[in-house]
Design a protein around this motif. Structure first.
Motif, short mmCIF file in Angstrom:
data_model
loop_
_atom_site.label_atom_id
_atom_site.label_comp_id
_atom_site.label_asym_id
_atom_site.label_seq_id
_atom_site.Cartn_x
_atom_site.Cartn_y
_atom_site.Cartn_z
N SER A 163 27.77 -1.88 -38.13
CA SER A 163 26.60 -1.81 -37.25
C SER A 163 26.54 -3.00 -36.31
CB SER A 163 25.32 -1.74 -38.09
OG SER A 163 25.28 -0.57 -38.88
N ILE A 164 25.72 -2.88 -35.27
CA ILE A 164 25.52 -3.94 -34.29
C ILE A 164 24.04 -4.28 -34.23
CG2 ILE A 164 25.66 -4.56 -31.84
CD1 ILE A 164 28.08 -2.71 -31.62
N HIS A 165 23.72 -5.58 -34.35
CA HIS A 165 22.34 -6.06 -34.29
C HIS A 165 22.24 -7.05 -33.13
CE1 HIS A 165 21.70 -4.67 -38.55
NE2 HIS A 165 23.02 -4.88 -38.57
N VAL A 166 21.38 -6.77 -32.17
CA VAL A 166 21.19 -7.65 -31.02
C VAL A 166 19.73 -8.09 -31.01
CG1 VAL A 166 21.35 -7.89 -28.51
CG2 VAL A 166 22.99 -6.44 -29.73
N TYR A 167 19.50 -9.39 -31.21
CA TYR A 167 18.13 -9.90 -31.31
C TYR A 167 17.51 -10.17 -29.94
CZ TYR A 167 18.30 -10.19 -36.35
OH TYR A 167 18.36 -9.88 -37.68
N GLY A 168 18.30 -10.04 -28.88
CA GLY A 168 17.79 -10.17 -27.53
C GLY A 168 17.93 -8.84 -26.80
N ALA A 169 18.22 -8.93 -25.51
CA ALA A 169 18.38 -7.72 -24.69
C ALA A 169 19.82 -7.21 -24.79
CB ALA A 169 18.03 -8.03 -23.24
N LYS A 190 15.62 -5.42 -26.98
CA LYS A 190 15.27 -4.93 -25.64
C LYS A 190 16.37 -3.99 -25.18
CE LYS A 190 13.64 -6.54 -21.12
NZ LYS A 190 13.42 -7.73 -20.26
N PHE A 191 16.03 -2.73 -24.96
CA PHE A 191 16.98 -1.65 -24.74
C PHE A 191 17.27 -1.45 -23.26
CE2 PHE A 191 17.91 2.96 -24.33
CZ PHE A 191 18.95 3.08 -25.23
N GLU A 192 18.42 -1.94 -22.79
CA GLU A 192 18.82 -1.76 -21.39
C GLU A 192 20.34 -1.59 -21.29
OE1 GLU A 192 17.36 -5.21 -19.39
OE2 GLU A 192 15.26 -4.56 -19.44
N PRO A 193 20.96 -0.76 -22.14
CA PRO A 193 22.43 -0.73 -22.23
C PRO A 193 23.09 0.04 -21.08
CG PRO A 193 21.52 0.91 -23.69
CD PRO A 193 20.35 0.17 -23.10
N GLU A 194 24.36 -0.30 -20.85
CA GLU A 194 25.20 0.45 -19.91
C GLU A 194 25.88 1.62 -20.61
OE1 GLU A 194 26.48 -3.38 -17.17
OE2 GLU A 194 27.81 -2.68 -18.74
N LEU A 195 26.25 1.40 -21.88
CA LEU A 195 26.93 2.43 -22.65
C LEU A 195 26.72 2.17 -24.13
CD1 LEU A 195 30.41 3.99 -22.14
CD2 LEU A 195 29.96 2.85 -24.31
N LEU A 196 26.54 3.24 -24.90
CA LEU A 196 26.40 3.16 -26.35
C LEU A 196 27.41 4.08 -27.01
CD1 LEU A 196 22.52 3.44 -26.73
CD2 LEU A 196 23.88 1.34 -26.92
N GLY A 197 27.94 3.67 -28.14
CA GLY A 197 28.85 4.54 -28.87
C GLY A 197 28.71 4.31 -30.36
N MET A 208 20.65 8.48 -20.89
CA MET A 208 19.64 7.97 -21.83
C MET A 208 18.20 8.08 -21.33
SD MET A 208 21.58 4.50 -23.04
CE MET A 208 23.37 4.47 -23.16
N GLY A 209 18.03 8.30 -20.04
CA GLY A 209 16.67 8.33 -19.50
C GLY A 209 16.05 6.94 -19.46
N THR A 210 14.75 6.90 -19.20
CA THR A 210 14.06 5.60 -19.05
C THR A 210 12.93 5.40 -20.06
OG1 THR A 210 12.58 6.58 -17.39
CG2 THR A 210 14.59 5.50 -16.58
N THR A 211 12.70 6.38 -20.93
CA THR A 211 11.57 6.31 -21.86
C THR A 211 11.63 5.09 -22.76
OG1 THR A 211 11.52 8.73 -21.89
CG2 THR A 211 10.28 7.59 -23.61
N GLY A 214 13.61 -1.20 -22.15
CA GLY A 214 12.83 -2.41 -22.34
C GLY A 214 12.18 -2.53 -23.71
N LYS A 215 12.36 -1.53 -24.57
CA LYS A 215 11.70 -1.53 -25.88
C LYS A 215 12.70 -1.88 -26.99
CE LYS A 215 8.37 2.05 -24.49
NZ LYS A 215 7.86 3.41 -24.78
N PRO A 216 12.18 -2.29 -28.16
CA PRO A 216 13.07 -2.45 -29.32
C PRO A 216 13.48 -1.07 -29.84
CG PRO A 216 10.80 -2.97 -29.91
CD PRO A 216 10.81 -2.74 -28.43
N VAL A 217 14.78 -0.87 -30.03
CA VAL A 217 15.29 0.48 -30.29
C VAL A 217 16.36 0.43 -31.38
CG1 VAL A 217 16.65 2.38 -29.26
CG2 VAL A 217 14.75 1.36 -27.99
N GLN A 218 16.46 1.52 -32.12
CA GLN A 218 17.59 1.73 -33.02
C GLN A 218 18.32 3.00 -32.61
OE1 GLN A 218 16.94 3.02 -37.08
NE2 GLN A 218 14.75 3.43 -36.68
N ILE A 219 19.64 3.02 -32.81
CA ILE A 219 20.48 4.14 -32.42
C ILE A 219 21.32 4.54 -33.62
CG2 ILE A 219 22.27 4.93 -30.82
CD1 ILE A 219 20.44 1.79 -29.92
#
Length: 232
Positions: A163-169, A190-197, A208-211, A214-219
């Motif tokens: 897993s990946i944990h990012v405590y910032g953006a 803070k959720f602003e990724p270019e790509l997730l896998g 991913m849309g915009t909903t 900027g929020k804390p997110v889990q994938i």
């Protein structure tokens, strides 16, 4: 009645820049290949799907040595996009002993290197990044989780077997479960990724849309698709 021939449009050529990795072999080549094989053993997918440039400036090989070098790379399923640092004597050479020679390139600019994790204690399954991951950096850790105490900048990449944990953006690319681990997750403040896998599935920013931006997110993965939700 004579018809004028149809007018033909000119072919348009566009310039486009891509980031590529550079392999720079050094003499003696058997030792260099031993180091390369050790790196690939630690990170088997390190070079998969990446454009590769072969810099032979330090080696200055004659055509026979260059041909064998390319053949030896080919046996490792390493395909070379272009050759940099070639001697003038190779200019205009299209093939070596029946092996097609990649294009000779000039004018490349250096960029950040990829960090290959060293051999770790078998009980160690996580990698901690104390600060942030800058644009152009690529962190590869196939043996477990990656935790970033800061942010992941746009143009940066994290690839983890767990897993990946990012405590910032999270603004760059994050690929979890690269060791075929569908249970891996990605967490960010803070959720602003270019790509997730995760595992072998990816989603780009356009999907991913915009909903959640900027929020804390889990994938995570669920029934073969990537799911996302806020952590709040």
């Amino acid at each position: 009645m004579t018809h004028a021939p149809p007018s033909r449009r000119s072919v348009k050529l566009r310039g486009r820049a891509f980031k590529a990795l550079v392999l720079a072999p050094e003499a003696p080549l058997p030792d260099w290949f031993a180091d390369l094989d050790a790196s690939l053993k630690r990170s088997p997918t390190l070079l998969d799907g990446r454009p590769l440039i072969l810099d032979i400036a330090a080696l200055a090989p004659d055509p026979d040595v260059l041909g064998k070098l390319l053949a030896d790379l080919g046996t490792r399923r390493i395909r070379i996009l272009g050759i940099e640092g070639a001697a003038a004597s190779l200019s205009g050479t299209a093939s070596l002993d029946g092996l097609t020679l990649p294009p000779l390139l000039v004018g490349g600019r250096p960029a950040s290197s990829i960090e290959i994790p060293a051999d770790a204690d078998p009980e160690t399954t996580s990698l901690m990044i104390e600060g942030s991951v800058r644009s152009g950096q690529s962190i590869v850790h196939h043996t477990g989780d990656v935790t970033v105490m800061g942010s992941v900048a746009s143009g940066a990449e994290i690839l983890a077997g767990g897993s990946i944990h990012v405590y910032g953006a999270l603004r760059g690319r994050a690929i979890a479960g690269a060791a075929r681990n569908p249970r891996a997750r990605i967490y960010c403040r803070k959720f602003e990724p270019e790509l997730l896998g995760i595992d072998r599935l990816v989603r780009t920013a356009e999907d991913m849309g915009t909903t959640l931006r900027g929020k804390p997110v889990q994938i995570w993965l669920d029934s073969g698709s990537i799911k996302m939700a806020t952590l709040d």
